[in-house]
Write a protein that holds these residues in place. Structure first.
Motif, PDB file in Angstrom:
ATOM      1  N   ALA A  40     -60.621  84.900 -40.204  1.00 50.96           N
ATOM      2  CA  ALA A  40     -60.367  83.786 -41.114  1.00 50.96           C
ATOM      3  C   ALA A  40     -61.175  82.551 -40.714  1.00 50.96           C
ATOM      4  CB  ALA A  40     -58.879  83.458 -41.137  1.00 50.96           C
ATOM      5  N   VAL A  41     -61.245  82.293 -39.402  1.00 49.41           N
ATOM      6  CA  VAL A  41     -62.027  81.147 -38.926  1.00 49.41           C
ATOM      7  C   VAL A  41     -63.504  81.332 -39.254  1.00 49.41           C
ATOM      8  CG1 VAL A  41     -62.809  79.930 -36.855  1.00 49.41           C
ATOM      9  CG2 VAL A  41     -60.385  80.488 -37.132  1.00 49.41           C
ATOM     10  N   HIS A  42     -64.009  82.545 -39.061  1.00 47.35           N
ATOM     11  CA  HIS A  42     -65.403  82.820 -39.372  1.00 47.35           C
ATOM     12  C   HIS A  42     -65.681  82.639 -40.872  1.00 47.35           C
ATOM     13  CE1 HIS A  42     -69.364  84.589 -38.988  1.00 47.35           C
ATOM     14  NE2 HIS A  42     -69.079  85.436 -39.966  1.00 47.35           N
ATOM     15  N   ALA A  43     -64.739  83.111 -41.688  1.00 45.41           N
ATOM     16  CA  ALA A  43     -64.905  82.951 -43.136  1.00 45.41           C
ATOM     17  C   ALA A  43     -64.880  81.471 -43.529  1.00 45.41           C
ATOM     18  CB  ALA A  43     -63.804  83.713 -43.868  1.00 45.41           C
ATOM     19  N   ALA A  44     -63.968  80.691 -42.898  1.00 44.12           N
ATOM     20  CA  ALA A  44     -63.905  79.262 -43.202  1.00 44.12           C
ATOM     21  C   ALA A  44     -65.183  78.548 -42.786  1.00 44.12           C
ATOM     22  CB  ALA A  44     -62.699  78.636 -42.491  1.00 44.12           C
TER      23      ALA A  44
ATOM     24  N   SER B  30     -71.792  76.952 -46.356  1.00 48.17           N
ATOM     25  CA  SER B  30     -72.302  77.081 -47.720  1.00 48.17           C
ATOM     26  C   SER B  30     -72.114  75.777 -48.495  1.00 48.17           C
ATOM     27  CB  SER B  30     -71.591  78.230 -48.436  1.00 48.17           C
ATOM     28  OG  SER B  30     -72.001  78.323 -49.778  1.00 48.17           O
ATOM     29  N   GLU B  31     -70.938  75.148 -48.355  1.00 46.28           N
ATOM     30  CA  GLU B  31     -70.705  73.868 -49.031  1.00 46.28           C
ATOM     31  C   GLU B  31     -71.657  72.789 -48.519  1.00 46.28           C
ATOM     32  OE1 GLU B  31     -66.643  72.947 -48.460  1.00 46.28           O
ATOM     33  OE2 GLU B  31     -65.898  74.446 -49.892  1.00 46.28           O
ATOM     34  N   SER B  32     -71.937  72.802 -47.200  1.00 45.22           N
ATOM     35  CA  SER B  32     -72.865  71.817 -46.646  1.00 45.22           C
ATOM     36  C   SER B  32     -74.265  72.007 -47.225  1.00 45.22           C
ATOM     37  CB  SER B  32     -72.902  71.948 -45.123  1.00 45.22           C
ATOM     38  OG  SER B  32     -73.859  71.084 -44.561  1.00 45.22           O
ATOM     39  N   GLU B  33     -74.693  73.255 -47.359  1.00 43.67           N
ATOM     40  CA  GLU B  33     -76.005  73.506 -47.957  1.00 43.67           C
ATOM     41  C   GLU B  33     -76.038  73.062 -49.406  1.00 43.67           C
ATOM     42  OE1 GLU B  33     -76.673  77.621 -47.368  1.00 43.67           O
ATOM     43  OE2 GLU B  33     -77.091  77.459 -45.214  1.00 43.67           O
ATOM     44  N   GLU B  34     -74.952  73.311 -50.151  1.00 40.60           N
ATOM     45  CA  GLU B  34     -74.901  72.873 -51.543  1.00 40.60           C
ATOM     46  C   GLU B  34     -74.958  71.343 -51.643  1.00 40.60           C
ATOM     47  OE1 GLU B  34     -71.429  74.533 -53.242  1.00 40.60           O
ATOM     48  OE2 GLU B  34     -72.190  76.600 -53.279  1.00 40.60           O
ATOM     49  N   MET B  35     -74.198  70.669 -50.758  1.00 42.79           N
ATOM     50  CA  MET B  35     -74.229  69.198 -50.772  1.00 42.79           C
ATOM     51  C   MET B  35     -75.625  68.679 -50.424  1.00 42.79           C
ATOM     52  SD  MET B  35     -70.598  68.241 -48.973  1.00 42.79           S
ATOM     53  CE  MET B  35     -70.990  66.497 -49.007  1.00 42.79           C
TER      54      MET B  35
END
Length: 261
Positions: free
Chosen positions: A63-67, A73-78
């Motif tokens: 779960a930690v790895h997935a988070a 991914s969100e950082s790359e999108e931002m």
């Protein structure tokens, strides 16, 4: 007889003790089996609990790895959105500068047109003043205190005696907008006027292509003189100069119109 009774009692006690020992020896393997079974049961229970905790830890790690992957991914999108916003801002700034240059050209054309109209009006006034003084003919001599021998002499005399028309005031060419920077050092920092233009552009000034600026020291304050058409000065003066325009950390104190020397 008492001794015999005592002996019989001792023999009975010995027999009972022997029987108890035999029972204990018979129950010993059964107790060992029960203890062994109990130990195995406890070992299995402990192993199951350990396996459960390990499975829970592995699930938490997943779960930690997935988070972390989602956050990456969100950082790359931002970051991509920031790049796109920077490109859009750069394009908008270029478009605004181009629009400012176009507006400046239109203002210059408008001022040139108004200047031409004023000159034409002055010429018409001058012609009207010349013609009102008289014409060669019967009444011309009385108008100038004597007769005129010919049209050429009358024209020269009329032009000499005609009142000079008063030129229309050119307020927009004689005015200048003054911006005071009370806490700015002198000499002004390098790039002071360029930064001021960028600040005015960010506030919506679209006439910067038609104005010129000069920084000087008056008294103890740094003053920026803005020269240009009256419409351009009006547009700049209507901006929120106090508080919104900040050049190298120095804000505008006062803004007023004056006459250029």
């Amino acid at each position: 007889r008492a001794a015999s009774a005592k002996r019989s009692e001792l023999e009975g006690a010995v027999e009972r003790q022997a029987e108890a020992i035999e029972r204990q020896e018979a129950e010993g393997p059964r107790l060992m089996e029960e203890l062994s079974a109990l130990g195995e049961s406890m070992q299995l229970r402990v192993q199951a609990e350990v396996d459960g905790e390990l499975a829970a830890s592995a699930s938490s790690a997943v779960a930690v790895h997935a988070a972390m992957s989602e956050m990456r991914s969100e950082s790359e999108e931002m970051q991509m959105e920031l790049y796109q916003l920077a490109e859009l801002w750069t394009a908008a700034l270029k478009e605004q500068r181009r629009h400012s240059a176009d507006v400046g050209l239109r203002l210059e054309k408008l001022e040139a047109q108004r200047s031409g109209e004023r000159l034409a009006s002055e010429l018409r006034l001058q012609q009207a003043g010349v013609l009102s003084c008289g014409s060669p003919g019967a009444g011309a001599g009385a108008g100038y205190g004597g007769s005129v021998s010919g049209p050429l002499e009358w024209q020269e005399q009329t032009l000499r005696r005609a009142p000079s028309p008063v030129a229309a005031p050119r307020k927009e060419f004689g005015e200048v907008l003054l911006l005071q920077f009370p806490d700015a050092p002198w000499p002004a920092p390098v790039g002071f006027l360029e930064e001021l233009r960028l600040c005015l552009l960010s506030q919506g000034a679209a006439c910067l292509g038609s104005v010129s600026m000069q920084v000087l020291l008056r008294g103890n304050s740094v003053i920026v003189e803005v020269h240009g058409p009256g419409l351009a000065l009006d547009e700049i003066q209507q901006l929120p100069l106090q508080g919104a325009v900040n050049v190298h950390g120095h804000g505008v104190g006062l803004a007023w119109r004056g006459l250029s020397s």
